[in-house]
Design a protein around this motif. Structure first.
Motif, PDB file in Angstrom:
ATOM      1  N   LEU A   1      76.078  -0.306  98.589  1.00  0.00           N
ATOM      2  CA  LEU A   1      74.922  -1.145  98.304  1.00  0.00           C
ATOM      3  C   LEU A   1      74.780  -2.139  99.443  1.00  0.00           C
ATOM      4  O   LEU A   1      75.747  -2.811  99.813  1.00  0.00           O
ATOM      5  CB  LEU A   1      75.112  -1.895  96.983  1.00  0.00           C
ATOM      6  N   HIS A   2      73.591  -2.263  99.990  1.00  0.00           N
ATOM      7  CA  HIS A   2      73.384  -3.157 101.120  1.00  0.00           C
ATOM      8  C   HIS A   2      73.397  -4.620 100.686  1.00  0.00           C
ATOM      9  O   HIS A   2      74.055  -5.463 101.296  1.00  0.00           O
ATOM     10  CB  HIS A   2      72.073  -2.835 101.832  1.00  0.00           C
ATOM     11  N   CYS A   3      72.644  -4.936  99.641  1.00  0.00           N
ATOM     12  CA  CYS A   3      72.623  -6.261  98.999  1.00  0.00           C
ATOM     13  C   CYS A   3      71.941  -7.369  99.810  1.00  0.00           C
ATOM     14  O   CYS A   3      71.963  -8.526  99.384  1.00  0.00           O
ATOM     15  CB  CYS A   3      74.039  -6.723  98.605  1.00  0.00           C
ATOM     16  N   ASP A   4      71.353  -7.045 100.955  1.00  0.00           N
ATOM     17  CA  ASP A   4      70.640  -8.091 101.703  1.00  0.00           C
ATOM     18  C   ASP A   4      69.543  -7.477 102.575  1.00  0.00           C
ATOM     19  O   ASP A   4      69.394  -7.827 103.742  1.00  0.00           O
ATOM     20  CB  ASP A   4      71.616  -8.900 102.560  1.00  0.00           C
TER      21      ASP A   4
ATOM     22  N   ARG B   1      78.429  -3.899  99.255  1.00  0.00           N
ATOM     23  CA  ARG B   1      79.393  -3.619  98.184  1.00  0.00           C
ATOM     24  C   ARG B   1      79.529  -2.115  98.005  1.00  0.00           C
ATOM     25  O   ARG B   1      78.603  -1.357  98.306  1.00  0.00           O
ATOM     26  CB  ARG B   1      78.920  -4.231  96.855  1.00  0.00           C
ATOM     27  N   TYR B   2      80.676  -1.711  97.480  1.00  0.00           N
ATOM     28  CA  TYR B   2      80.933  -0.307  97.186  1.00  0.00           C
ATOM     29  C   TYR B   2      80.953  -0.133  95.675  1.00  0.00           C
ATOM     30  O   TYR B   2      81.608  -0.893  94.965  1.00  0.00           O
ATOM     31  CB  TYR B   2      82.281   0.131  97.762  1.00  0.00           C
TER      32      TYR B   2
ATOM     33  N   THR C   1      72.236   0.110  92.734  1.00  0.00           N
ATOM     34  CA  THR C   1      71.269   0.716  93.647  1.00  0.00           C
ATOM     35  C   THR C   1      69.861   0.220  93.321  1.00  0.00           C
ATOM     36  O   THR C   1      69.031   0.072  94.214  1.00  0.00           O
ATOM     37  CB  THR C   1      71.312   2.252  93.546  1.00  0.00           C
ATOM     38  N   ASN C   2      69.607  -0.071  92.037  1.00  0.00           N
ATOM     39  CA  ASN C   2      68.294  -0.582  91.649  1.00  0.00           C
ATOM     40  C   ASN C   2      67.989  -1.928  92.307  1.00  0.00           C
ATOM     41  O   ASN C   2      66.832  -2.261  92.561  1.00  0.00           O
ATOM     42  CB  ASN C   2      68.206  -0.732  90.125  1.00  0.00           C
ATOM     43  N   GLY C   3      69.034  -2.703  92.574  1.00  0.00           N
ATOM     44  CA  GLY C   3      68.857  -3.981  93.253  1.00  0.00           C
ATOM     45  C   GLY C   3      68.381  -3.796  94.678  1.00  0.00           C
ATOM     46  O   GLY C   3      67.489  -4.505  95.160  1.00  0.00           O
TER      47      GLY C   3
END
Length: 345
Positions: free
Chosen positions: A156-159, A182-183, A217-219
């Motif tokens: 997840l990239h998150c940014d 994050r993983y 992943t939705n984030g």
């Protein structure tokens, strides 16, 4: 060969490559450090060097997260990390840096919003066409699709935001800055399961993270949706017009379908058509309008409040590719890179 040559890059070599980390080499500032353009002494290779500001809380953790995420993954739409340096400087202070492939056309942020700065200073600058924007959106969505569905561990990239999308010589987009990555296997660990600590960036962070929901992943899809709407409207999610219940998502959603041309970037509305025949020009304009409506609709579907209702990133890639095919039917060919939508200038 280049990767092997860069495996043992030293602080001294990076210092020399950036002329002592000179402000004239500074090309970006992030949450945890500074990015410099550097020229390596041995072969003249141009690189981007992120120097971590270790005084910032979380900088070391960001360094490890980014290095872990990028060193083992390969995709044409991810920034290529060449090597890292973990050492001490000439004053004996800890020094950490990551060296990347240099992206000659800078960030998407610059391309979207420098136009406004140029207008204020009363000079013209090349802006992104609709075809270029759709191509860049496909690149970014393809990178997320790879991270979410085709890595050994889901990442997840998150940014995700325009400043973390970098463009190379032919305007191919590369997603970078994995400092908050994050993983998904880690998320099963109760000590790391919530979104607490994932700060992200205001406007791009999904609303559920603010309520303590798990990262997902939705984030990332939400962040992509906001980025896509920003690309189409040239309005940041933090724009001053967004107050109270009005945000970028609602602004775009309420325009569908009849008022999309009122809210998209005026540069896209006034984009010239190549044909001289009036009937063909009108057909081309209608095609462009259809593409804008479809693209805004995708952005809205990705940025819904409910995570479960957001469009899957694989579907996003397919739908954006369909939009691109429609636009290519009426794209001018003279002096134009049809594949990327890049003018020769």
């Amino acid at each position: 060969m280049l990767r092997k040559a860069l495996l043992k890059v030293s602080y001294e070599r990076l210092l020399k490559a950036t002329d002592g980390f000179s402000p004239t080499h500074l090309i970006g500032i992030g949450s945890f450090g500074y990015v410099y353009k550097g020229i390596l002494d041995q072969d003249g290779t141009v690189v981007a060097i992120k120097v971590l500001n270790l005084q910032r809380q979380g900088a070391s953790k960001s360094f490890m997260a980014e290095w872990k995420a990028l060193r083992n993954i390969r995709h044409r739409n991810l920034v290529k990390v060449l090597t890292s340096c973990s050492s001490i400087d000439f004053q004996g202070i800890d020094f950490k840096a990551i060296v990347y492939e240099f992206m000659a056309n800078g960030s998407l942020e610059k391309w979207l919003h420098q136009v406004q700065e140029a207008e204020e200073k009363q000079f013209k600058i090349q802006s992104l066409t609709l075809l270029q924007r759709v191509s860049i959106a496909i690149d970014v969505a393809s990178a997320l699709n790879y991270l979410h569905h085709h890595c050994q561990e889901q990442i997840l990239h998150c940014d995700l935001k325009p400043s973390n999308v970098l463009l190379n010589n032919d305007m191919t987009a590369h997603v970078g800055d994995f400092g908050l990555a994050r993983y998904l296997p880690e998320i099963s660990n109760p000590n790391q399961s919530s979104s607490i600590g994932v700060k992200g960036t205001i406007g791009y962070t999904p609303p559920e993270y603010g309520l303590g929901s798990e990262v997902s992943t939705n984030g990332d899809v939400y962040s992509f949706g906001i980025l896509l709407l920003e690309m189409m409207t040239r309005k940041k999610p933090t724009d001053l017009i967004f107050k109270g219940d009005l945000n970028l998502h609602n602004y775009a959603r309420t325009s569908l379908p009849d008022h999309v041309m009122d809210i998209v970037d005026p540069l896209l509305v006034s984009e010239e058509e190549a044909a001289t025949n009036q009937r063909i020009r009108q057909t081309s304009y209608n095609c462009r309008k259809e593409c804008l409506i479809s693209t805004v609709r995708i952005g809205v579907a990705c940025s819904l409040v409910s995570p479960q209702n957001r469009m899957d990133i694989t579907q996003v890639v397919h739908e954006l590719q369909s939009v691109k095919k429609i636009r290519l039917q009426f794209q001018p060919t003279t002096g134009f890179n049809m594949q990327r939508g890049l003018g020769d200038s």
